[in-house]
Structure formats: C-alpha cells, structure tokens
Design a protein around this motif. Structure first.
Motif, PDB file in Angstrom:
ATOM      1  N   UNK A   1       0.839  -1.201   0.000  1.00  0.00           N
ATOM      2  CA  UNK A   1       0.000   0.000   0.000  1.00  0.00           C
ATOM      3  C   UNK A   1       0.873   1.250   0.000  1.00  0.00           C
ATOM      4  N   UNK A   2       1.952   1.216   0.799  1.00  0.00           N
ATOM      5  CA  UNK A   2       2.852   2.377   0.844  1.00  0.00           C
ATOM      6  C   UNK A   2       3.553   2.589  -0.502  1.00  0.00           C
ATOM      7  N   UNK A   3       3.872   1.479  -1.187  1.00  0.00           N
ATOM      8  CA  UNK A   3       4.487   1.613  -2.510  1.00  0.00           C
ATOM      9  C   UNK A   3       3.552   2.351  -3.441  1.00  0.00           C
ATOM     10  N   UNK A   4       2.248   2.109  -3.276  1.00  0.00           N
ATOM     11  CA  UNK A   4       1.296   2.842  -4.104  1.00  0.00           C
ATOM     12  C   UNK A   4       1.310   4.320  -3.732  1.00  0.00           C
ATOM     13  N   UNK A   5       1.333   4.579  -2.416  1.00  0.00           N
ATOM     14  CA  UNK A   5       1.283   5.971  -1.949  1.00  0.00           C
ATOM     15  C   UNK A   5       2.472   6.772  -2.467  1.00  0.00           C
ATOM     16  N   UNK A   6       3.639   6.143  -2.499  1.00  0.00           N
ATOM     17  CA  UNK A   6       4.840   6.891  -2.873  1.00  0.00           C
ATOM     18  C   UNK A   6       4.829   7.272  -4.361  1.00  0.00           C
ATOM     19  N   UNK A   7       3.983   6.593  -5.157  1.00  0.00           N
ATOM     20  CA  UNK A   7       3.902   6.926  -6.571  1.00  0.00           C
ATOM     21  C   UNK A   7       2.792   7.894  -6.924  1.00  0.00           C
ATOM     22  N   UNK A   8       2.009   8.329  -5.947  1.00  0.00           N
ATOM     23  CA  UNK A   8       0.865   9.192  -6.232  1.00  0.00           C
ATOM     24  C   UNK A   8       1.291  10.639  -6.457  1.00  0.00           C
ATOM     25  N   UNK A   9       0.740  11.264  -7.505  1.00  0.00           N
ATOM     26  CA  UNK A   9       0.974  12.693  -7.706  1.00  0.00           C
ATOM     27  C   UNK A   9      -0.338  13.465  -7.618  1.00  0.00           C
ATOM     28  N   UNK A  10      -1.382  12.926  -8.254  1.00  0.00           N
ATOM     29  CA  UNK A  10      -2.630  13.686  -8.412  1.00  0.00           C
ATOM     30  C   UNK A  10      -3.225  14.176  -7.084  1.00  0.00           C
ATOM     31  N   UNK A  11      -3.441  13.297  -6.099  1.00  0.00           N
ATOM     32  CA  UNK A  11      -4.074  13.807  -4.867  1.00  0.00           C
ATOM     33  C   UNK A  11      -3.206  14.833  -4.155  1.00  0.00           C
ATOM     34  N   UNK A  12      -1.890  14.690  -4.276  1.00  0.00           N
ATOM     35  CA  UNK A  12      -1.007  15.632  -3.591  1.00  0.00           C
ATOM     36  C   UNK A  12      -0.994  16.993  -4.279  1.00  0.00           C
ATOM     37  N   UNK A  13      -1.118  16.996  -5.614  1.00  0.00           N
ATOM     38  CA  UNK A  13      -1.203  18.285  -6.313  1.00  0.00           C
ATOM     39  C   UNK A  13      -2.464  19.011  -5.856  1.00  0.00           C
ATOM     40  N   UNK A  14      -3.571  18.254  -5.710  1.00  0.00           N
ATOM     41  CA  UNK A  14      -4.812  18.876  -5.258  1.00  0.00           C
ATOM     42  C   UNK A  14      -4.663  19.426  -3.843  1.00  0.00           C
TER      43      UNK A  14
END
Lengths: 286, 307
Positions: free
Chosen positions: A202-215
């Motif tokens: 799950x954390x591996x997924x989190x580390x690849x996220x850009x979209x929610x963090x840009x928001x």
C-alpha cells in the motif's frame, strides 16, 4: 474415449500457453519500460543529481527536495495508516458481530478501495487543509495518502487474520486466555507477515501518487527540504511530471533518472515486504 | 510486535507535537499555471542568490486552481496564462482581496514547414483547423486537400505530445477545444525531434514554441498565419504587440495587495520584472518589448504607492 482425452489434453496445453503469454506480456512490457528508462536516465544519476535543488538548467537540476519530501510523506503515511488500518482490520475480523452494520462497513471499505485517488485529494483539501487548517503541509498530504491506502491495509489485514486457523484461537481460549491475549499472542504474530506485506505494498502505491497531492497543494518548486510536518513540500512523482512536460531534452533525461530512483525505492520496499513475510513465517512454530 | 506498535504511536505523537511549533520564516507562496511555471522557477532560482533567507515555493495547480487559492488569500502571487475571469474576480471581492496583474512575457507558437516548401505562403486559422481537427484523422492526408493548387503529395505532420501545454494551447486556439486533435501525427515531447522531423521531410508541417524556430531558423521555414486580419509571421515584435493572433498569448502574474506590503515580496516582484526579459527567453518564451516592461514596472510601483 481417446478423442475426449485428446481434446482435454489440447485444452490443457492451450490454457497453459495462454497463461504463459499473459505472464510474458506483463514482464516484457516491464522490461521494455525499464530498459528504455535506464537508457535515458542512467547516465544522469550521480551524487549531484541527488543532492541538488531544482533549477531551470536541466544539467544543474536535482531531485533533493522532492526525494526528501517523498521520504517524509512515506514515513508519516506509514505512521498514520499502520495503527488505524490494522486496528480496523482486527476489529472487523475478531470483534465485530456479523450484523447488518458490519456488513455495511465491509461493503463500504471495499468501495473505498476503488475510489479514484484524485477524489481523496479533494477530500484532503477540504478537511485537512481548510477545515483543520493544516495548510498545504506534509501533514495534510500524508493524512490524505493514509486515507487513500487505509482500505488496502484493512483488506490485507483481514485476509491475513482470516488465514489463521480457528483451532489456534480455540486452543488459546482453552488454556484460559482472554480475547485480547489470544489476538495479541496468537492471531497477530501468525498473520503479521501478511499484514506487513499489505502495508508495504500500500505504501508503494502511496509513494507513486501525484494527483491527490497536487490537489492538496504539494508544490513543484521547493528550494528546501522539509524539516517539520507542517512544512510545504514536493514529491518525486510531481517533479517527474513537471520535468516530462518541459520541452528541453535535458529535463526528459532528468525525469528518467528520477523514475529510476523512484523505482529503486519501490523495489526496495517490495524486497522488505518479501523479507518480512518469510521471516515471520519461519517464526510461527505451530 | 508490541514494541513496534508502541514505537509507531510514539512517532505519531512526536510528529503531531511538531505541528505546534511553527517558525516564522519568510516565505513567498506562488501557485498557478504550469505554463508560467518555468519563468517563475527561473526567477526564484536567481532570487536565491539575491535573498537567500527567503523561501519561494511554486505550485502547478493550473491557472484556475491557482486563482481559487489566490481568491482565498492562500497564496501571495498567482501565475496565470489567461486574464482573471469575472467569477474569480467576484471571489476575490468577497474575500476583500485586491491585486494587481502584471504581464511578464509572451508565449508564441510557430507553424513551420520545410525550406524546400515553395508553395505555402500562409495558413488561415480555418485551414489549420481543417488539418488538425479530430475529423481530419485519416482523411486530410495530402497537401492539395487543403488548397487545390498545392501539390498532390502526402502531408507529414509533426506536433508536441498530448501532455504538453503547447499542445493544449494550439488545439484551443485553432480547433476551439483544448486537447482536441487528430491522433495520426508524429508527436514528441522533445521539440528538437520535431525540428529534425520537419527539417528532413519536404512535405512536413509542424508547430512548436517560437524559441525553437529561432534556434533552428536556417533549417526551417516559418509560415505566416492569417487570424482574420491578413497573414502575419510570428516574431518577437508581432508576438509582443499582439498582431500575431491567435497563436500568441500574454502570461501574467497576479500579486495580492496584502502580500505586496511585505518587503521580501516587493523585492521579489521587482526582481521578477527586472529579470523577466532575460529569463523568459532562456526558458523558451518571448519577452515583452523593453518599453512594455517599463510600463509594467510603473504599474507595479503605482500599485505599491496606492497601498
């Protein structure tokens, strides 16, 4: 009679071939992708690239602030989601009675796992950034990502707990252990390898996220590494996205180099997951 | 196991405890258009050596997303690739936020063909639309389909990748809808690949940022575009005086009046206007004419006086 056997054998080998093709498609695509990225970016990686601040000159530009941001986000997301996710999983599996309410909870958790990540970004923006006034900080970002991966952790926890045989619990009760003692000394240790695998994936997924963090308000240019959870931040996927949309070829190389570093982090985490699982499985001695 | 749980709870408490101690370091918060981002980034990078104790942070929420934050007073400066809309002005008024808009550079697109192409004198916007709209896919494949007197030869198209702002902007200006285009053209995020493509194919046609044409002017032929008032070739002059239309647009920064009272913000904005001519060119945009920067600087100074 022999015809039926022949047809069945044919079907059998046919399915085998299909399975091999299916496996190969994924692997070959991954190999092509990694090969391409390595060719573009490998020569760009050096110590300067890792320790430099962003710059308008691709050759002077580095990944430092984005990498530090990603590491902060990773640690904080883990700290927040780990106890909540595992707690929820244990509750749903061990304590909750099979009532209508628990059924509704269950369905909703599965639904949450399928919600697009940008929606979590909007939720995080409203709740953490604006209502709770955490600002566009690491804290808001990691709380948002923690929400995003909670369903995955809860489902993984429940599946691993389900795999613990009922006889173990019965034996524990028979020796006079309370429910919590049983969970603490039998169920959790037995399922911990599986739980950790779920958490780390799950954390591996989190580390690849850009979209929610840009928001949520993560930035593209931050000339400092974050020092507290209330600091502004950038993360590697945002830096990669930013570089890829630049026309100069040097930035494309930078993006490839950053992808390699991100891949190393992700693969490293998966390796830890595998190691933990095998270690915990060895420790189970019943 | 027990120790791990305890440890994670401890870390959580520690990290939350951090949240109470917020330092008052000087920060300038900027957000908005990803098109303007490279210029603002370049300015912020140079500003580091000017005032190293000021932290400038830049986001890329897009022009609209940037104005949303600007209207709530969450940012000091907003990058914008279009003027502020009435709805956004209303939100600023509601939150009693006043601001000044400063033009910092121009973004111009060049339509180019091979130097051996002797037949094309100019394109009208209608013709460009006919070539690039989604309906053209697989249908408009020869030059003589655009104008009958042009050769009966295959049209080879080159354009930026769909993820680029240049692509969005071209499709919006020409086709009428951002991101709406035919798919059967050679796309590359690297404009130098497009330069090579058009330079080596006689029947090639492409578009990209004007800066790339200027760097490769000997290998390419620039085509004038008729936006309704006669064909105009893009140049620093026609882009900056607005006659090269619709393929040029001004880029803005919007400055919050409350932020403008802070010394470091004042310094940053005047540093921005002073260095924009050089830096905007370096990152691939068209600077305003020198007198226009003087006008913008005057506008900024008057705004400061009015505070």
């Amino acid at each position: 009679m022999s015809r039926i056997i022949k047809i069945n054998r044919l079907k059998n080998s046919g399915f085998q071939v299909l399975g091999i093709i299916g496996t190969l498609i994924g692997l070959v695509l991954l190999a092509i992708f990694i090969g391409d990225i390595l060719m573009d970016g490998l020569t760009r990686i050096d110590w300067d690239f890792i320790t430099s601040l962003p710059s308008r000159f691709p050759e002077k530009s580095g990944i430092f602030t984005a990498m530090m941001g990603s590491i902060w986000i990773l640690l904080m997301t883990a700290i927040i989601s780990f106890p909540i996710g595992i707690g929820a999983g244990i509750y749903l599996e061990e304590y909750a009675t099979k009532s209508r309410l628990s059924k509704i909870l269950e369905i909703n958790i599965s639904n949450l796992a399928g919600v697009p990540s940008i929606i979590y970004g909007l939720l995080g923006l409203e709740v953490f950034v604006r209502i709770l006034h955490f600002g566009s900080s690491l804290l808001s970002g990691s709380l948002t990502l923690a929400l995003l991966i909670l369903p995955i952790i809860i489902v993984a926890t429940r599946e691993s707990i389900k795999a613990v045989p009922q006889s173990i619990r019965d034996a524990s009760y028979a020796l006079g252990a309370s429910k919590w003692q049983t969970i603490q000394h039998q169920v959790i240790p037995a399922s911990f390898g599986g739980i950790m695998t779920g958490v780390i994936l799950a954390l591996s997924r989190a580390v690849g996220e850009a979209a929610p963090l840009i928001v949520v308000g993560a930035l593209a240019y931050v000339p400092f590494a974050p020092k507290t959870p209330m600091d502004d931040f950038s993360v590697m996927p945002i830096q990669i996205f930013n570089w890829i949309s630049r026309p100069q070829h040097g930035f494309i190389e930078n993006a490839a180099a950053a992808i390699i570093i991100l891949l190393i982090i992700t693969f490293g985490m998966n390796a830890i997951a595998i190691y933990l699982r095998s270690r915990w499985q060895k420790r189970i001695s019943w | 196991m027990k120790t791990m749980l305890k440890l994670s709870f401890l870390l959580m408490v520690v990290s939350l405890a951090f949240t109470s101690c917020k330092k008052d370091e000087k920060t300038i918060k900027i957000d908005g258009s990803s098109t303007v981002f490279p210029i603002t980034e370049a300015v912020a990078e140079e500003f580091r050596s000017e005032m190293s104790n000021v932290r400038v942070t830049i986001g890329i929420s897009g022009t609209g997303g940037g104005f949303k934050k600007f209207g709530r007073g969450e940012t000091d400066i907003s990058d914008a690739s279009r003027p502020i809309k009435q709805k956004e002005i209303d939100i600023c008024k509601e939150n009693s936020i006043s601001y000044v808009d400063l033009t910092v550079a121009f973004d111009g697109l060049a339509v180019i063909v091979n130097p051996e192409n002797t037949w094309v004198d100019y394109f009208t916007v209608e013709e460009l639309k006919k070539i690039w709209e989604p309906a053209a896919e697989g249908k408009i494949v020869k030059w003589n389909q655009i104008r009958p007197e042009w050769p009966d030869q295959e049209l080879q198209l080159f354009g930026p990748g769909v993820a680029s702002g240049t692509f969005d902007y071209f499709t919006e200006a020409v086709v009428g809808e951002s991101g709406s285009s035919r798919g059967d053209f050679t796309a590359s995020e690297d404009d130098n690949v497009l330069v090579q493509g058009v330079a080596t194919s006689k029947y090639g046609l492409g578009f990209f940022g004007l800066a790339y044409y200027e760097e490769n002017a000997n290998k390419l032929k620039l085509v004038a575009v008729d936006g309704g008032e006669g064909p105009v070739k893009p140049s620093i002059e026609t882009v900056s005086n607005g006659t090269y239309s619709p393929l040029s647009r001004p880029l803005f920064i919007y400055l919050n009046s409350k932020a403008a009272k802070r010394e470091e913000v004042k310094k940053f904005v005047s540093f921005y206007l002073k260095n924009a001519p050089k830096l905007s060119k370096e990152v691939g945009y068209v600077p305003l004419p020198a007198e226009e920067y003087a006008v913008q600087t005057k506008k900024f100074e008057d705004f400061l006086k009015s505070l």
